[in-house]
Design an enzyme around this catalytic site. Structure first.
Site, PDB file in Angstrom:
ATOM      1  N   GLY A  42      -9.108  17.988  17.933  1.00 26.63           N
ATOM      2  CA  GLY A  42     -10.343  17.262  17.638  1.00 26.63           C
ATOM      3  C   GLY A  42     -10.532  16.088  18.584  1.00 26.63           C
ATOM      4  N   GLY A  74     -11.474  15.847  11.794  1.00 27.73           N
ATOM      5  CA  GLY A  74     -10.103  15.847  12.303  1.00 27.73           C
ATOM      6  C   GLY A  74     -10.070  15.363  13.738  1.00 27.73           C
ATOM      7  N   ALA A  75     -10.945  14.409  14.034  1.00 23.05           N
ATOM      8  CA  ALA A  75     -11.062  13.935  15.424  1.00 23.05           C
ATOM      9  C   ALA A  75      -9.998  12.902  15.772  1.00 23.05           C
ATOM     10  CB  ALA A  75     -12.459  13.346  15.645  1.00 23.05           C
ATOM     11  N   SER A  80      -7.961  30.622  13.378  1.00 19.21           N
ATOM     12  CA  SER A  80      -6.663  30.815  14.029  1.00 19.21           C
ATOM     13  C   SER A  80      -6.357  32.302  14.062  1.00 19.21           C
ATOM     14  CB  SER A  80      -5.579  30.095  13.219  1.00 19.21           C
ATOM     15  OG  SER A  80      -4.298  30.530  13.639  1.00 19.21           O
ATOM     16  N   GLY A 107      -4.846  15.613  18.076  1.00 20.75           N
ATOM     17  CA  GLY A 107      -4.800  16.991  18.547  1.00 20.75           C
ATOM     18  C   GLY A 107      -6.086  17.500  19.192  1.00 20.75           C
ATOM     19  N   TYR A 143      -2.244  30.032   4.287  1.00 17.02           N
ATOM     20  CA  TYR A 143      -2.853  29.545   5.539  1.00 17.02           C
ATOM     21  C   TYR A 143      -3.741  30.640   6.128  1.00 17.02           C
ATOM     22  CZ  TYR A 143      -3.426  27.658  10.285  1.00 17.02           C
ATOM     23  OH  TYR A 143      -3.955  27.190  11.472  1.00 17.02           O
TER      24      TYR A 143
HETATM   25  N1  LIG Z   1      -2.417  23.716  17.143  1.00 11.18           N
HETATM   26  C1  LIG Z   1      -2.498  25.037  17.107  1.00 11.18           C
HETATM   27  O1  LIG Z   1      -1.674  25.749  17.694  1.00 11.18           O
HETATM   28  C2  LIG Z   1      -3.598  25.710  16.352  1.00 11.18           C
HETATM   29  C3  LIG Z   1      -3.629  27.120  16.356  1.00 11.18           C
HETATM   30  C4  LIG Z   1      -4.646  27.770  15.650  1.00 11.18           C
HETATM   31  C5  LIG Z   1      -5.591  27.023  14.969  1.00 11.18           C
HETATM   32  N2  LIG Z   1      -5.530  25.643  14.960  1.00 11.18           N
HETATM   33  C6  LIG Z   1      -6.536  24.900  14.190  1.00 11.18           C
HETATM   34  O2  LIG Z   1      -7.003  23.814  14.947  1.00 11.18           O
HETATM   35  C7  LIG Z   1      -7.464  22.773  14.073  1.00 11.18           C
HETATM   36  C8  LIG Z   1      -7.000  21.422  14.585  1.00 11.18           C
HETATM   37  O3  LIG Z   1      -5.602  21.378  14.467  1.00 11.18           O
HETATM   38  P1  LIG Z   1      -4.646  20.548  15.437  1.00 11.18           P
HETATM   39  O4  LIG Z   1      -3.719  21.534  16.025  1.00 11.18           O
HETATM   40  O5  LIG Z   1      -5.416  19.636  16.306  1.00 11.18           O
HETATM   41  O6  LIG Z   1      -3.801  19.726  14.344  1.00 11.18           O
HETATM   42  P2  LIG Z   1      -3.550  18.166  14.126  1.00 11.18           P
HETATM   43  O7  LIG Z   1      -3.163  17.505  15.391  1.00 11.18           O
HETATM   44  O8  LIG Z   1      -2.605  18.104  12.967  1.00 11.18           O
HETATM   45  O9  LIG Z   1      -4.984  17.619  13.715  1.00 11.18           O
HETATM   46  C9  LIG Z   1      -5.534  17.924  12.461  1.00 11.18           C
HETATM   47  C10 LIG Z   1      -6.582  16.899  12.139  1.00 11.18           C
HETATM   48  O10 LIG Z   1      -7.110  17.207  10.839  1.00 11.18           O
HETATM   49  C11 LIG Z   1      -7.104  16.017  10.062  1.00 11.18           C
HETATM   50  N3  LIG Z   1      -6.993  16.297   8.641  1.00 11.18           N
HETATM   51  C12 LIG Z   1      -5.998  16.927   7.995  1.00 11.18           C
HETATM   52  N4  LIG Z   1      -6.244  16.915   6.673  1.00 11.18           N
HETATM   53  C13 LIG Z   1      -7.426  16.271   6.499  1.00 11.18           C
HETATM   54  C14 LIG Z   1      -8.192  15.925   5.366  1.00 11.18           C
HETATM   55  N5  LIG Z   1      -7.800  16.211   4.128  1.00 11.18           N
HETATM   56  N6  LIG Z   1      -9.372  15.278   5.558  1.00 11.18           N
HETATM   57  C15 LIG Z   1      -9.782  14.948   6.798  1.00 11.18           C
HETATM   58  N7  LIG Z   1      -9.077  15.219   7.913  1.00 11.18           N
HETATM   59  C16 LIG Z   1      -7.904  15.876   7.758  1.00 11.18           C
HETATM   60  C17 LIG Z   1      -5.891  15.261  10.580  1.00 11.18           C
HETATM   61  O11 LIG Z   1      -5.928  13.921  10.175  1.00 11.18           O
HETATM   62  P3  LIG Z   1      -4.667  13.240   9.398  1.00 11.18           P
HETATM   63  O12 LIG Z   1      -3.901  12.612  10.476  1.00 11.18           O
HETATM   64  O13 LIG Z   1      -5.318  12.285   8.467  1.00 11.18           O
HETATM   65  O14 LIG Z   1      -3.907  14.314   8.669  1.00 11.18           O
HETATM   66  C18 LIG Z   1      -6.045  15.475  12.064  1.00 11.18           C
HETATM   67  O15 LIG Z   1      -7.014  14.586  12.596  1.00 11.18           O
HETATM   68  C19 LIG Z   1      -6.985  23.162  12.677  1.00 11.18           C
HETATM   69  O16 LIG Z   1      -8.071  23.657  11.924  1.00 11.18           O
HETATM   70  C20 LIG Z   1      -5.978  24.268  12.928  1.00 11.18           C
HETATM   71  O17 LIG Z   1      -5.890  25.193  11.869  1.00 11.18           O
HETATM   72  C21 LIG Z   1      -4.563  24.983  15.647  1.00 11.18           C
END
Ligand SMILES: NC(=O)c1ccc[n+]([C@@H]2O[C@H](COP(=O)([O-])OP(=O)(O)OC[C@H]3O[C@@H](n4cnc5c(N)ncnc54)[C@H](OP(=O)(O)O)[C@@H]3O)[C@@H](O)[C@H]2O)c1
Length: 309
Positions: free
Chosen positions: A31, A25-26, A154, A29, A180
């Site tokens: 990553g 997920g790099a 999370s 966000g 979730y």
């Molecule tokens: N943001 C928050 O407030 C928060 C809070 C608690 C935990 N987290 C955790 O932090 C992590 C990163 O989240 P983020 O906030 O950075 O969200 P994000 O910006 O939506 O990034 C998520 C990343 O995961 C990739 N991804 C999603 N589905 C995938 C799949 N099937 N195969 C490969 N890659 C996939 C996305 O790529 P695509 O563009 O292809 O979908 C994107 O690069 C997650 O595990 C999330 O649960 C975030």
């Protein structure tokens, strides 16, 4: 908020030259920010996600931000184990040794769906896909003789436990919040059991709550979902003896990525794995269901069985 460390500040003074860090997920966000920070410390960053254009743009951005940065990109779709296996092969070809595997990719509150292999979409993406990727990369992690497995969870794990009798919602009405929570509980249990099983091979595992971060993760949320989430945050705070109106205090990704980068590099954690991290520290804010060692062992065995089918 301004006192929070950024991911770049966390790597200040850390030298990762010669290290390889794989980040799922790099492409956006947390990553993406983690990749920039680890590259700034000199690591070769292997960026894995499903959108090749977004990966290419991320690699270009990192090289512009960090002159001389070494980046590689790998196509990975966690919703298909065939893609996970192909990605693991590509990663092994890129680097025979992995110092950090950051299981960061994730989806949240998706409508009901199934992965290619029949898993419910949230636990399939967030846990089962990563479980299989990790399993396949253990020899490369062991080769580092001091590797770290960083798993994004999370605080939302408190919304649901994994039902080991029905992990894929075949016998219950789907609830996207509980699903979730279950997937993020699975992430913590994975870290607990991975640390127990793999520490003798020099691999330590960590679960991370990054805080509430302004990323694309909320793309499936409606305004009523936000209200429901605020109620959950208020109730969860009350359960921990804290007062909260459920206000969501968002930080930007450059700060939100600090804890997962800290998990990847902090010398303080070298001999302390299987823990839950928040705000660049070990946190005790883990629901009992997510720190149960027996539950973690059972989920591991179930995951092995389901990913092998
Ligand atoms: N943001 C928050 O407030 C928060 C809070 C608690 C935990 N987290 C955790 O932090 C992590 C990163 O989240 P983020 O906030 O950075 O969200 P994000 O910006 O939506 O990034 C998520 C990343 O995961 C990739 N991804 C999603 N589905 C995938 C799949 N099937 N195969 C490969 N890659 C996939 C996305 O790529 P695509 O563009 O292809 O979908 C994107 O690069 C997650 O595990 C999330 O649960 C975030």
């Amino acid at each position: 908020m301004s006192q929070r460390r950024s991911a770049l500040q966390v790597v200040d003074g850390i030298d990762l030259s010669g290290n390889a860090c794989v980040i799922t997920g790099a492409s956006s966000g947390l990553g993406r920010e983690s990749a920039r920070a680890l590259a700034a410390a000199g690591a070769h960053v292997v960026l894995a996600a499903r959108n090749q254009d977004a990966l290419t743009q991320t690699a270009e951005w990192i090289r512009a931000e960090v002159p001389g940065a070494r980046t590689s990109t790998v196509h990975l779709d966690l919703t298909a184990l065939a893609s996970v296996r192909a990605a693991a092969t590509t990663i092994r070809d890129i680097t025979p040794v992995i110092h950090v595997l950051m299981n960061n990719a994730g989806v949240m509150f998706t409508p009901f769906g199934r992965t290619r292999d029949g898993f419910e979409l949230q636990i399939g993406t967030n846990h089962f896909g990563h479980f299989e990727l990790t399993r396949l990369l253990v020899p490369q992690l062991a080769a580092a003789d001091g590797a770290r497995l960083v798993i994004l969870s999370s605080g939302g794990h408190a919304m649901g436990d994994v039902d080991l009798g029905d992990p894929n919602w075949e016998n219950r009405e789907y609830d996207k919040f509980v699903a979730y929570g279950a997937s993020k509980t699975a992430n913590i249990l994975h870290a607990v059991e991975a640390d127990r099983r793999l520490r003798d091979a020099g691999i330590r595992a960590y679960a991370v709550h990054p805080g509430t971060v302004a990323t694309s993760l909320a793309r499936y949320m409606s305004s009523s979902d936000f209200s429901q989430l605020r109620k959950f945050v208020a109730a969860n705070s009350a359960a921990h003896g804290e007062e909260s109106d459920g206000f969501l205090d968002f930080v930007m990704p450059e700060h939100g990525a600090a804890t997962q980068v800290w998990a990847a590099v902090s010398p303080e954690l070298a001999h302390n794995g299987g823990v839950y991290l928040e705000d660049c520290a070990v946190s005790q804010a883990v629901a009992p269901h997510a720190r149960d060692a027996q539950h973690a062992a059972e989920l591991w065995m179930l995951s092995e069985k389901l990913c092998a089918q």
